[in-house]
Design a protein around this motif. Sequence first.
Motif, PDB file in Angstrom:
ATOM      1  N   GLN A  61       1.019  23.946 -40.678  1.00 57.96           N
ATOM      2  CA  GLN A  61       0.878  23.179 -39.446  1.00 57.96           C
ATOM      3  C   GLN A  61      -0.516  23.191 -38.837  1.00 57.96           C
ATOM      4  OE1 GLN A  61       3.623  21.517 -37.589  1.00 57.96           O
ATOM      5  NE2 GLN A  61       4.497  21.505 -39.604  1.00 57.96           N
ATOM      6  N   THR A  91       1.993  22.927 -44.914  1.00 60.66           N
ATOM      7  CA  THR A  91       3.066  23.891 -44.611  1.00 60.66           C
ATOM      8  C   THR A  91       2.788  24.717 -43.384  1.00 60.66           C
ATOM      9  OG1 THR A  91       2.149  24.990 -46.547  1.00 60.66           O
ATOM     10  CG2 THR A  91       4.540  24.728 -46.457  1.00 60.66           C
ATOM     11  N   LEU A 142       1.847   2.356  -3.325  1.00 63.26           N
ATOM     12  CA  LEU A 142       0.741   2.868  -4.125  1.00 63.26           C
ATOM     13  C   LEU A 142       0.722   4.397  -4.125  1.00 63.26           C
ATOM     14  CD1 LEU A 142      -0.944   0.732  -5.458  1.00 63.26           C
ATOM     15  CD2 LEU A 142      -2.796   1.239  -3.866  1.00 63.26           C
ATOM     16  N   GLY A 186       3.622  15.209 -52.828  1.00 58.30           N
ATOM     17  CA  GLY A 186       3.422  15.599 -51.438  1.00 58.30           C
ATOM     18  C   GLY A 186       4.429  16.643 -50.975  1.00 58.30           C
ATOM     19  N   VAL A 187       4.902  17.469 -51.893  1.00 54.23           N
ATOM     20  CA  VAL A 187       5.838  18.538 -51.530  1.00 54.23           C
ATOM     21  C   VAL A 187       5.089  19.587 -50.710  1.00 54.23           C
ATOM     22  CG1 VAL A 187       7.175  20.472 -52.457  1.00 54.23           C
ATOM     23  CG2 VAL A 187       7.324  18.234 -53.544  1.00 54.23           C
ATOM     24  N   TYR A 188       5.619  19.928 -49.548  1.00 50.89           N
ATOM     25  CA  TYR A 188       4.944  20.968 -48.779  1.00 50.89           C
ATOM     26  C   TYR A 188       5.855  22.135 -48.460  1.00 50.89           C
ATOM     27  CZ  TYR A 188       6.959  18.845 -44.585  1.00 50.89           C
ATOM     28  OH  TYR A 188       7.821  18.360 -43.642  1.00 50.89           O
ATOM     29  N   GLY A 189       7.104  22.054 -48.877  1.00 59.77           N
ATOM     30  CA  GLY A 189       7.963  23.203 -48.667  1.00 59.77           C
ATOM     31  C   GLY A 189       9.279  22.955 -49.375  1.00 59.77           C
ATOM     32  N   LEU A 218       0.502  26.665 -51.102  1.00 60.05           N
ATOM     33  CA  LEU A 218       0.160  25.243 -51.128  1.00 60.05           C
ATOM     34  C   LEU A 218      -1.309  25.028 -50.777  1.00 60.05           C
ATOM     35  CD1 LEU A 218       1.096  22.311 -51.450  1.00 60.05           C
ATOM     36  CD2 LEU A 218       1.600  22.294 -49.017  1.00 60.05           C
ATOM     37  N   ALA A 277       4.336  10.252 -47.441  1.00 60.05           N
ATOM     38  CA  ALA A 277       3.383   9.173 -47.690  1.00 60.05           C
ATOM     39  C   ALA A 277       3.823   8.331 -48.875  1.00 60.05           C
ATOM     40  CB  ALA A 277       2.002   9.754 -47.934  1.00 60.05           C
ATOM     41  N   LEU A 278       4.913   8.747 -49.544  1.00 62.41           N
ATOM     42  CA  LEU A 278       5.286   8.071 -50.790  1.00 62.41           C
ATOM     43  C   LEU A 278       6.506   7.176 -50.687  1.00 62.41           C
ATOM     44  CD1 LEU A 278       3.701  10.799 -51.998  1.00 62.41           C
ATOM     45  CD2 LEU A 278       4.454   9.682 -54.075  1.00 62.41           C
ATOM     46  N   ARG A 287       0.834  -1.211   0.000  1.00 61.97           N
ATOM     47  CA  ARG A 287       0.000   0.000   0.000  1.00 61.97           C
ATOM     48  C   ARG A 287       0.860   1.249   0.000  1.00 61.97           C
ATOM     49  NH1 ARG A 287      -5.545  -0.029   0.920  1.00 61.97           N
ATOM     50  NH2 ARG A 287      -5.496   2.192   1.335  1.00 61.97           N
ATOM     51  N   ASN A 331      -2.895  10.003 -49.662  1.00 58.51           N
ATOM     52  CA  ASN A 331      -1.864   9.324 -50.445  1.00 58.51           C
ATOM     53  C   ASN A 331      -0.672  10.222 -50.729  1.00 58.51           C
ATOM     54  OD1 ASN A 331      -3.090   6.895 -50.617  1.00 58.51           O
ATOM     55  ND2 ASN A 331      -4.067   7.277 -52.589  1.00 58.51           N
ATOM     56  N   ARG A 332      -0.900  11.516 -50.732  1.00 58.80           N
ATOM     57  CA  ARG A 332       0.187  12.451 -51.034  1.00 58.80           C
ATOM     58  C   ARG A 332       0.820  13.039 -49.785  1.00 58.80           C
ATOM     59  NH1 ARG A 332      -2.911  11.652 -54.875  1.00 58.80           N
ATOM     60  NH2 ARG A 332      -2.357  11.942 -57.071  1.00 58.80           N
ATOM     61  N   TYR A 333      -0.011  13.407 -48.841  1.00 59.00           N
ATOM     62  CA  TYR A 333       0.516  14.127 -47.676  1.00 59.00           C
ATOM     63  C   TYR A 333       0.467  13.325 -46.382  1.00 59.00           C
ATOM     64  CZ  TYR A 333       0.819  18.084 -50.729  1.00 59.00           C
ATOM     65  OH  TYR A 333       1.170  18.898 -51.762  1.00 59.00           O
ATOM     66  N   LEU A 381       2.474  18.483 -56.054  1.00 59.47           N
ATOM     67  CA  LEU A 381       1.328  18.043 -55.266  1.00 59.47           C
ATOM     68  C   LEU A 381       1.259  16.511 -55.228  1.00 59.47           C
ATOM     69  CD1 LEU A 381      -1.812  20.082 -55.237  1.00 59.47           C
ATOM     70  CD2 LEU A 381      -2.101  17.639 -55.110  1.00 59.47           C
ATOM     71  N   ASP A 382       1.501  15.888 -56.381  1.00 61.79           N
ATOM     72  CA  ASP A 382       1.486  14.419 -56.414  1.00 61.79           C
ATOM     73  C   ASP A 382       2.601  13.826 -55.559  1.00 61.79           C
ATOM     74  OD1 ASP A 382      -0.725  14.197 -57.993  1.00 61.79           O
ATOM     75  OD2 ASP A 382       0.365  13.985 -59.876  1.00 61.79           O
ATOM     76  N   LYS A 440       7.143   3.948 -52.738  1.00 60.66           N
ATOM     77  CA  LYS A 440       6.177   3.948 -53.840  1.00 60.66           C
ATOM     78  C   LYS A 440       6.873   4.486 -55.076  1.00 60.66           C
ATOM     79  CE  LYS A 440       2.017   4.342 -51.115  1.00 60.66           C
ATOM     80  NZ  LYS A 440       1.004   5.260 -50.638  1.00 60.66           N
ATOM     81  N   PRO A 480       8.207  19.597 -35.476  1.00 58.04           N
ATOM     82  CA  PRO A 480       6.875  19.298 -36.004  1.00 58.04           C
ATOM     83  C   PRO A 480       6.764  19.562 -37.502  1.00 58.04           C
ATOM     84  CG  PRO A 480       6.850  21.361 -34.801  1.00 58.04           C
ATOM     85  CD  PRO A 480       8.213  20.768 -34.604  1.00 58.04           C
ATOM     86  N   ARG A 481       7.742  20.257 -38.052  1.00 61.51           N
ATOM     87  CA  ARG A 481       7.695  20.553 -39.483  1.00 61.51           C
ATOM     88  C   ARG A 481       8.101  19.363 -40.336  1.00 61.51           C
ATOM     89  NH1 ARG A 481       7.029  26.082 -39.393  1.00 61.51           N
ATOM     90  NH2 ARG A 481       7.497  26.522 -37.236  1.00 61.51           N
ATOM     91  N   LEU A 509       7.524  16.071 -41.661  1.00 64.16           N
ATOM     92  CA  LEU A 509       6.419  15.134 -41.795  1.00 64.16           C
ATOM     93  C   LEU A 509       6.912  13.889 -42.523  1.00 64.16           C
ATOM     94  CD1 LEU A 509       3.588  17.490 -43.034  1.00 64.16           C
ATOM     95  CD2 LEU A 509       4.212  16.924 -40.707  1.00 64.16           C
TER      96      LEU A 509
END
Lengths: 180, 168
Positions: B46, B44, A5, A134-137, B57, A34-35, A2, B84-86, A131-132, A38, A28-29, A31
Amino acid sequence: MRKWLVFTPLAIFLGMGVFLLQGLFNDPRVLPSALINKPFPEFNLPSLYEPETRLTQDDLKGEVALLNVWATWCPTCKEEHEQLNRIGLQEGVTIYGLNYKDDPELAREWLAQYLDPYAKVIVDADGRLGLDLGVYGAPETYILDAQGVIRYRHVGEVNEKVWQNLKGLMQAIAAEGDEV
Amino acid sequence: MKWGSLLLLLMLAWPALAIESYDFSTADGERRYNQMVRELRCPTCQNQAISDSDAPLAADLRREVHRMIEEGYSDDYILEFMVNRYGDFVHYRPPFTSQTWILWFGPLVLLVLGALAVLRIARNRHITPVEVKAQQQELPSALSPQEQARLQALLKSAPQETQQETKS
């Protein structure tokens, strides 16, 4: 029993503390792509130097190579350009350029001024291929294997340290290709 | 003066220009678009939905959502296109996978654990005076025999009176 505890809340607190503290050191930037593992998305886009010539995903096959997403409006792209010159021109590594949402005229001027480390440059003026992918920056740098499959993505500047990491990965991918 | 008011009007219109407007062939498509762009997260920026962001974007993604809705694709298809992309990041409602179960059930598990703890503590506190007395008698007394005798006398006098009152 006890008595111990009593320490449960403290243990839970410490556990969560360690978990959350770890979170502070994660960027956090960054990511996950997803590819990974592939095939490179299908595309049919003009080449930067010969606008009449169309490039497709098949033009990126044949060897383990880098694909660098860049644009003249992207300040970090300028910072990493010297490193890319060292990789492409001095070390002789194949780098494909993806000129992302840019003015082809400015892109040609830029490469004339700062040297061109790219084996081929794809013009993605409206960003559809980006975009295909998944480029974000920009800049983003991908490792493609000989079959044109995406194996790795690095977001942000490629400096010497990042390059050493990429180089190791590329060698490992090339080695597994030889075994097959 | 005329130019001044024109400038003022332009300044007022500026926020509206930041986000483009799209025409939809059906009202349902427009409703779906408005819902979709609030649920998709801008990669981009967040912590903004693509409807809130004026990042290039986010504009591209809005354009794609509009295109796909106009071409008659379902919400699920559009969502799959984006994931599928992001990756799952792009969706504000994370899907239920082996990696995300803790997100979904973590709070519930904590709530149940907390409720159990509270219940346990509450039950331990709920002790009748008779039980307290019994416990006290079992414990070795720190009082001297004289003190003990006095305590017993006091305990006898006061509560017994009340007990008698309640009995009568």
